[in-house]
Scaffold this motif. Structure first.
Motif, PDB file in Angstrom:
ATOM      1  N   ASP A  96      -0.739   5.530   6.974  1.00  0.00           N
ATOM      2  CA  ASP A  96      -0.091   4.492   6.435  1.00  0.00           C
ATOM      3  C   ASP A  96      -0.277   4.522   4.974  1.00  0.00           C
ATOM      4  O   ASP A  96       0.927   4.356   4.107  1.00  0.00           O
ATOM      5  CB  ASP A  96      -0.439   3.112   7.078  1.00  0.00           C
ATOM      6  CG  ASP A  96       0.041   3.093   8.287  1.00  0.00           C
ATOM      7  OD1 ASP A  96       0.917   3.439   8.733  1.00  0.00           O
ATOM      8  OD2 ASP A  96      -0.688   2.341   9.089  1.00  0.00           O
ATOM      9  N   LEU A  97      -1.436   5.030   4.423  1.00  0.00           N
ATOM     10  CA  LEU A  97      -1.516   5.001   2.960  1.00  0.00           C
ATOM     11  C   LEU A  97      -0.668   6.143   2.399  1.00  0.00           C
ATOM     12  O   LEU A  97       0.019   5.926   1.320  1.00  0.00           O
ATOM     13  CB  LEU A  97      -2.936   5.379   2.865  1.00  0.00           C
ATOM     14  CG  LEU A  97      -3.666   5.633   1.303  1.00  0.00           C
ATOM     15  CD1 LEU A  97      -3.294   4.544   0.194  1.00  0.00           C
ATOM     16  CD2 LEU A  97      -5.007   6.098   1.299  1.00  0.00           C
ATOM     17  N   ASP A  98      -0.720   7.364   3.113  1.00  0.00           N
ATOM     18  CA  ASP A  98       0.293   8.431   2.478  1.00  0.00           C
ATOM     19  C   ASP A  98       1.687   8.043   2.427  1.00  0.00           C
ATOM     20  O   ASP A  98       2.392   8.449   1.508  1.00  0.00           O
ATOM     21  CB  ASP A  98       0.132   9.476   3.342  1.00  0.00           C
ATOM     22  CG  ASP A  98      -1.239  10.305   3.299  1.00  0.00           C
ATOM     23  OD1 ASP A  98      -2.136  10.010   2.167  1.00  0.00           O
ATOM     24  OD2 ASP A  98      -1.767  10.840   4.155  1.00  0.00           O
ATOM     25  N   ALA A  99       2.034   7.339   3.415  1.00  0.00           N
ATOM     26  CA  ALA A  99       3.702   6.977   3.503  1.00  0.00           C
ATOM     27  C   ALA A  99       3.875   6.228   2.265  1.00  0.00           C
ATOM     28  O   ALA A  99       4.850   5.805   1.778  1.00  0.00           O
ATOM     29  CB  ALA A  99       3.874   6.104   5.104  1.00  0.00           C
ATOM     30  N   GLY A 100       2.773   4.997   2.135  1.00  0.00           N
ATOM     31  CA  GLY A 100       2.953   3.883   0.982  1.00  0.00           C
ATOM     32  C   GLY A 100       3.174   4.524  -0.349  1.00  0.00           C
ATOM     33  O   GLY A 100       3.486   4.104  -1.035  1.00  0.00           O
ATOM     34  N   LEU A 101       2.258   5.487  -0.477  1.00  0.00           N
ATOM     35  CA  LEU A 101       2.121   6.259  -1.821  1.00  0.00           C
ATOM     36  C   LEU A 101       3.331   7.246  -2.130  1.00  0.00           C
ATOM     37  O   LEU A 101       3.857   7.287  -3.298  1.00  0.00           O
ATOM     38  CB  LEU A 101       0.759   6.991  -1.741  1.00  0.00           C
ATOM     39  CG  LEU A 101      -0.457   6.395  -1.830  1.00  0.00           C
ATOM     40  CD1 LEU A 101      -1.852   7.312  -2.115  1.00  0.00           C
ATOM     41  CD2 LEU A 101      -0.594   5.364  -3.384  1.00  0.00           C
ATOM     42  N   GLY A 102       3.839   7.802  -1.136  1.00  0.00           N
ATOM     43  CA  GLY A 102       4.949   8.679  -1.234  1.00  0.00           C
ATOM     44  C   GLY A 102       4.436   9.937  -2.034  1.00  0.00           C
ATOM     45  O   GLY A 102       3.356  10.353  -1.891  1.00  0.00           O
ATOM     46  N   THR A 103       5.639  10.701  -2.688  1.00  0.00           N
ATOM     47  CA  THR A 103       4.962  11.957  -3.091  1.00  0.00           C
ATOM     48  C   THR A 103       5.454  12.086  -4.657  1.00  0.00           C
ATOM     49  O   THR A 103       5.370  12.815  -5.283  1.00  0.00           O
ATOM     50  CB  THR A 103       6.186  12.968  -2.463  1.00  0.00           C
ATOM     51  OG1 THR A 103       7.669  12.656  -2.768  1.00  0.00           O
ATOM     52  CG2 THR A 103       6.013  13.050  -1.103  1.00  0.00           C
ATOM     53  N   GLY A 104       5.770  10.636  -5.209  1.00  0.00           N
ATOM     54  CA  GLY A 104       6.172  10.354  -6.631  1.00  0.00           C
ATOM     55  C   GLY A 104       5.177  10.486  -7.485  1.00  0.00           C
ATOM     56  O   GLY A 104       5.200  11.062  -8.662  1.00  0.00           O
ATOM     57  N   GLY A 105       3.823  10.159  -7.259  1.00  0.00           N
ATOM     58  CA  GLY A 105       2.623  10.219  -7.849  1.00  0.00           C
ATOM     59  C   GLY A 105       2.785   8.987  -8.604  1.00  0.00           C
ATOM     60  O   GLY A 105       3.605   8.112  -9.030  1.00  0.00           O
ATOM     61  N   GLY A 106       1.796   8.629  -9.496  1.00  0.00           N
ATOM     62  CA  GLY A 106       1.508   7.584 -10.326  1.00  0.00           C
ATOM     63  C   GLY A 106       1.208   5.989  -9.925  1.00  0.00           C
ATOM     64  O   GLY A 106       1.391   5.436 -10.705  1.00  0.00           O
ATOM     65  N   ARG A 107       0.949   6.119  -8.629  1.00  0.00           N
ATOM     66  CA  ARG A 107       0.855   4.826  -8.006  1.00  0.00           C
ATOM     67  C   ARG A 107      -0.638   4.643  -7.578  1.00  0.00           C
ATOM     68  O   ARG A 107      -1.228   5.496  -7.125  1.00  0.00           O
ATOM     69  CB  ARG A 107       1.812   4.608  -6.741  1.00  0.00           C
ATOM     70  CG  ARG A 107       1.794   3.329  -6.284  1.00  0.00           C
ATOM     71  CD  ARG A 107       2.921   3.208  -5.046  1.00  0.00           C
ATOM     72  NE  ARG A 107       3.442   1.739  -5.070  1.00  0.00           N
ATOM     73  CZ  ARG A 107       4.056   1.298  -3.960  1.00  0.00           C
ATOM     74  NH1 ARG A 107       3.926   2.200  -2.837  1.00  0.00           N
ATOM     75  NH2 ARG A 107       4.491  -0.178  -3.835  1.00  0.00           N
ATOM     76  N   THR A 108      -1.166   3.480  -7.814  1.00  0.00           N
ATOM     77  CA  THR A 108      -2.583   3.087  -7.438  1.00  0.00           C
ATOM     78  C   THR A 108      -2.530   2.500  -6.151  1.00  0.00           C
ATOM     79  O   THR A 108      -1.476   1.485  -5.617  1.00  0.00           O
ATOM     80  CB  THR A 108      -3.285   2.241  -8.319  1.00  0.00           C
ATOM     81  OG1 THR A 108      -2.335   1.087  -8.617  1.00  0.00           O
ATOM     82  CG2 THR A 108      -3.352   3.064  -9.717  1.00  0.00           C
ATOM     83  N   ALA A 109      -3.501   2.709  -5.410  1.00  0.00           N
ATOM     84  CA  ALA A 109      -3.556   2.187  -3.992  1.00  0.00           C
ATOM     85  C   ALA A 109      -5.067   1.513  -3.777  1.00  0.00           C
ATOM     86  O   ALA A 109      -6.097   1.903  -4.042  1.00  0.00           O
ATOM     87  CB  ALA A 109      -3.475   3.177  -2.799  1.00  0.00           C
ATOM     88  N   TYR A 110      -5.042   0.082  -3.144  1.00  0.00           N
ATOM     89  CA  TYR A 110      -6.218  -0.565  -3.091  1.00  0.00           C
ATOM     90  C   TYR A 110      -6.187  -0.715  -1.351  1.00  0.00           C
ATOM     91  O   TYR A 110      -5.294  -0.997  -0.708  1.00  0.00           O
ATOM     92  CB  TYR A 110      -6.097  -1.773  -3.761  1.00  0.00           C
ATOM     93  CG  TYR A 110      -6.681  -1.645  -4.984  1.00  0.00           C
ATOM     94  CD1 TYR A 110      -7.577  -1.905  -5.822  1.00  0.00           C
ATOM     95  CD2 TYR A 110      -5.169  -1.259  -5.905  1.00  0.00           C
ATOM     96  CE1 TYR A 110      -7.879  -1.698  -7.147  1.00  0.00           C
ATOM     97  CE2 TYR A 110      -5.327  -1.006  -7.487  1.00  0.00           C
ATOM     98  CZ  TYR A 110      -6.708  -1.260  -7.909  1.00  0.00           C
ATOM     99  OH  TYR A 110      -6.784  -0.954  -9.191  1.00  0.00           O
TER     100      TYR A 110
END
Length: 218
Positions: free
Chosen positions: A59-73
């Motif tokens: 789920d984390l990978d799907a939310g982050l996608g492939t574009g980069g530059g996004r933070t996840a908590y």
């Protein structure tokens, strides 16, 4: 501006529905993913700890996608906090921040035994009264599985910015919270005054404000 991603992980005897009161408060500032762990809600079981971690990682990978530059908590409550902690160790490059509430690092056998006796005495119908995605079998299976988990070696491996939270009245988990905060480099400990174990449900506004302060600092 890309909003941070926030993963919310429920505990035993709950499903993702527990986060419903938080969503209107959180979603203007963060994108939320709230999965059902194996054996609960819409996710088939049985609950297995490593499978739960792997599912949330997907789920984390799907939310982050492939574009980069996004933070996840990642925020976990009770048993969900154990899943969140292990996830932060497994995916240090993806988890920017970690919030664990009411976490157990190595559940004491006496506590689990007492919890098991109490839960087995509850009629099966009671488990589904508030949430039809919860069954007695799924809860008892999860409790047995969590009794085999030992997160003590994980603490020193956490690299995410970490907030450890526990209710002041949650005496069964307060020592574990202190141990987690002491073992994770740079972790902060917050003891919520006059609060119990699931204060996220009792005080959704205060809990959501805490999450936003951690994920979207001013």
């Amino acid at each position: 501006m890309v909003k941070p991603l926030l993963i919310l992980i429920h505990g035993v005897a709950r499903t993702s529905r527990m986060w419903a009161p938080h969503l209107p408060l959180l979603q203007p500032q963060v994108d939320v993913i709230a999965p059902d762990l194996p054996g609960f809600g819409v996710t088939t079981g049985p609950f297995r700890f490593d499978e739960a971690v792997a599912q949330v990682a997907a789920d984390l990978d799907a939310g982050l996608g492939t574009g980069g530059g996004r933070t996840a908590y990642v925020c976990g409550d009770s048993a969900g906090a154990m899943v969140a902690l292990r996830l932060a160790v497994r995916r240090p490059e993806a988890v920017t921040g970690l919030i664990v509430s009411g976490v157990q690092v190595h559940p004491p056998r006496v506590l689990l035994a007492l919890q098991g006796v109490f839960m087995r005495a509850i009629p099966a119908a009671r488990y589904s009264e508030d949430d039809p995605g919860v069954t007695k079998e799924s809860v008892l299976t999860a409790v047995r599985e969590l009794g085999r988990v030992d997160l003590r070696p994980d603490l020193a491996a956490v690299r995410a910015r970490t907030l450890v939270v526990c209710g002041e009245q949650d005496r069964a988990n307060l020592s574990a919270a202190r141990r987690a905060a002491a073992g994770i480099a740079g972790a902060q400990l917050r003891v919520q005054p006059d609060a119990g174990h699931l204060w996220s449900e009792a005080e959704p506004e205060a809990f959501s404000r805490m999450l936003l302060d951690w994920a979207v600092p001013s």
